[in-house]
Motif scaffolding. Sequence first.
Motif, PDB file in Angstrom:
ATOM      1  N   CYS A 426       0.846  -1.274   0.076  1.00 25.85           N
ATOM      2  CA  CYS A 426      -0.020  -0.082  -0.037  1.00 25.85           C
ATOM      3  C   CYS A 426       0.874   1.109   0.042  1.00 25.85           C
ATOM      4  O   CYS A 426       1.547   1.636   1.055  1.00 25.85           O
ATOM      5  CB  CYS A 426      -0.953  -0.172   1.185  1.00 25.85           C
ATOM      6  SG  CYS A 426      -1.883   1.211   1.494  1.00 25.85           S
ATOM      7  N   GLY A 427       0.920   2.041  -1.152  1.00 20.88           N
ATOM      8  CA  GLY A 427       1.809   3.098  -1.235  1.00 20.88           C
ATOM      9  C   GLY A 427       1.664   4.225  -0.496  1.00 20.88           C
ATOM     10  O   GLY A 427       2.620   4.698   0.196  1.00 20.88           O
ATOM     11  N   SER A 428       0.617   4.401   0.364  1.00 21.94           N
ATOM     12  CA  SER A 428       0.113   5.383   1.014  1.00 21.94           C
ATOM     13  C   SER A 428       0.233   5.039   2.637  1.00 21.94           C
ATOM     14  O   SER A 428      -0.348   5.723   3.299  1.00 21.94           O
ATOM     15  CB  SER A 428      -1.240   6.266   0.769  1.00 21.94           C
ATOM     16  OG  SER A 428      -2.245   5.170   0.840  1.00 21.94           O
ATOM     17  N   CYS A 429       0.422   3.650   2.776  1.00 20.14           N
ATOM     18  CA  CYS A 429       0.517   3.159   4.170  1.00 20.14           C
ATOM     19  C   CYS A 429       1.840   3.210   4.702  1.00 20.14           C
ATOM     20  O   CYS A 429       2.752   3.279   4.204  1.00 20.14           O
ATOM     21  CB  CYS A 429      -0.152   1.742   4.088  1.00 20.14           C
ATOM     22  SG  CYS A 429      -1.717   1.579   3.422  1.00 20.14           S
ATOM     23  N   LYS A 430       1.841   3.154   6.221  1.00 16.79           N
ATOM     24  CA  LYS A 430       2.909   2.919   7.047  1.00 16.79           C
ATOM     25  C   LYS A 430       2.699   2.094   7.860  1.00 16.79           C
ATOM     26  O   LYS A 430       1.528   1.465   8.306  1.00 16.79           O
ATOM     27  CB  LYS A 430       3.256   4.112   7.623  1.00 16.79           C
ATOM     28  CG  LYS A 430       2.372   4.787   8.462  1.00 16.79           C
ATOM     29  CD  LYS A 430       2.787   6.348   8.916  1.00 16.79           C
ATOM     30  CE  LYS A 430       1.676   6.704  10.093  1.00 16.79           C
ATOM     31  NZ  LYS A 430       2.010   8.166  10.458  1.00 16.79           N
ATOM     32  N   LYS A 450      -7.906   5.651   1.674  1.00 20.83           N
ATOM     33  CA  LYS A 450      -6.720   5.055   1.107  1.00 20.83           C
ATOM     34  C   LYS A 450      -7.272   3.955   0.240  1.00 20.83           C
ATOM     35  O   LYS A 450      -8.332   3.389   0.498  1.00 20.83           O
ATOM     36  CB  LYS A 450      -6.001   4.481   2.248  1.00 20.83           C
ATOM     37  CG  LYS A 450      -5.046   5.468   3.034  1.00 20.83           C
ATOM     38  CD  LYS A 450      -4.529   4.827   4.076  1.00 20.83           C
ATOM     39  CE  LYS A 450      -3.440   5.771   4.798  1.00 20.83           C
ATOM     40  NZ  LYS A 450      -2.829   4.961   5.858  1.00 20.83           N
TER      41      LYS A 450
END
Length: 505
Positions: A426-430, A450
């Motif tokens: 997930c590119g916008s996840c951390k 998201k």
Amino acid sequence: MPSSPPPAPPDPLRATAVALLNLSGLGLGYLLLRRRVPAAACVAATVVLLLVALPADADGVPAAALVPYAVLLLPAAVHGWFAGLRTRLVWPGQRPVALVLGVVLLAVPVGGALWYDSARKEAVERVLLDRLDRADRQVGAAGRQDFATAESGYRDALAVYRDLAVHHAGSRAAAQVPDRLKTYYSTVAEAYSHRDYCSAVAPLAYLRTVPDAMPKDQLGTLAHWPDDRLATSLYECGADGLATGDTGWVTRFGDLLSTFPDSGQAAKVVPAVDAAEKKAAKAVSGSDPCTAVERLHTLNTQITRLSNGTDAAADGLTAVAGRAGRSGDAGEYECGVKQYRDGDFEQAQQTMRQFVTDNPHHRNAGRARKIAIGAEVAQTLPAAGKKLPTTGSGGGISVTVKNDSPDDITVLYTGPVTGSFTLKACGSCKAYSFADSLISGWEPCSDSGKHYPQRTISLPPGTTYFVHKPKHDSTATPGSDTAGLRYGYVYTECAYTTRTPGSAY
């Protein structure tokens, strides 16, 4: 009156008689001339010589005694000739009688020399027979030891036999050497007579080197006596090692094929290896398939090495080696099943993966992939390993798996059906902190802003075990979930990352 009788007329015949009588070594010529002192000197010299020379031994009369005696005796004869030229004899009155007596008495030293030479030769014979006897005893003592310890003793005894045969060929001891060699061979090869074939290999191989040291006429049929016995020992020892798993069988069969390639024993090598491969292949279906698989792979390596080391039977050995390799590869499936059922999930996973690699088109390759997945899940969730995965797929219950993680993840699941798939990161996840998980109402995969990578699968009802793990981080701790699926519900799995002193997914 004159003090002594006047000199007699010169008489060469009388002088010769005196010289011959002195050559007897008894000083008789001097006695007939009334010269007692030189006569006594001759007798004393002869007595000393006899004391030194007797009893006769193999070394003969020492030169230190014989040379001085000859130096004394020859001048005595010459001196006696000159002394007897003008001196009358005490006895006998007639000169021809004295001359005959001198000739006859020469038989004393000549006969003594002949007798002494015969006695010396007998002494030499006794010495040689004693050497032969000592060598025989050395062979007997070596026969009571293992060959590695006894080999030096055997070599020493053989050196004695060779010396007697070559350097004392006419002696009684040399005449007995051929019979002694028969005993020598049977003693060295005693392990063969006891059917201790592995122990017999080294001594029989040694006996094949004996013709290099001994004349062929001394050996006769013994020259080739060890050949058939060595071939038999190499085969029997190799066959025993093949049956028990001793790696030495490769060397034994290799020596047999290279040394006796046309022998009947060499012809039995391929059938023996073939039988061992078939036995191991049959054992794959038995109670211990993993041992059988290991045995087959070992046989493949060993038989290949044997076939590469010899031209004899190479084609047959190569064929057996290939079959052993294929049987071993195919048997990995049975081994993996056994490991799975025994709860050794890590090893089962490795075995099944190797099976699929070795046999990608095998009829069990599909199920092996499933078992490998189930074994990996069971390493995190041991309850997942209670049942062996099947090749079943699909179902009527929808399960959606979302990835709320900055990493690509692999999703593994097993239960009524087994499978795996990968979700992109997930590119916008951390990664979440451990503190985030303690916040009331916190829930991953719940941010409507998201776009979570996801995949929906259909599963049958029952308990399904899920494991999520990062695709490229083998050190991370996988996340897991046990879901009891029932009809009438829609299920969602969420994969996320938390960063703690020990990362968890």
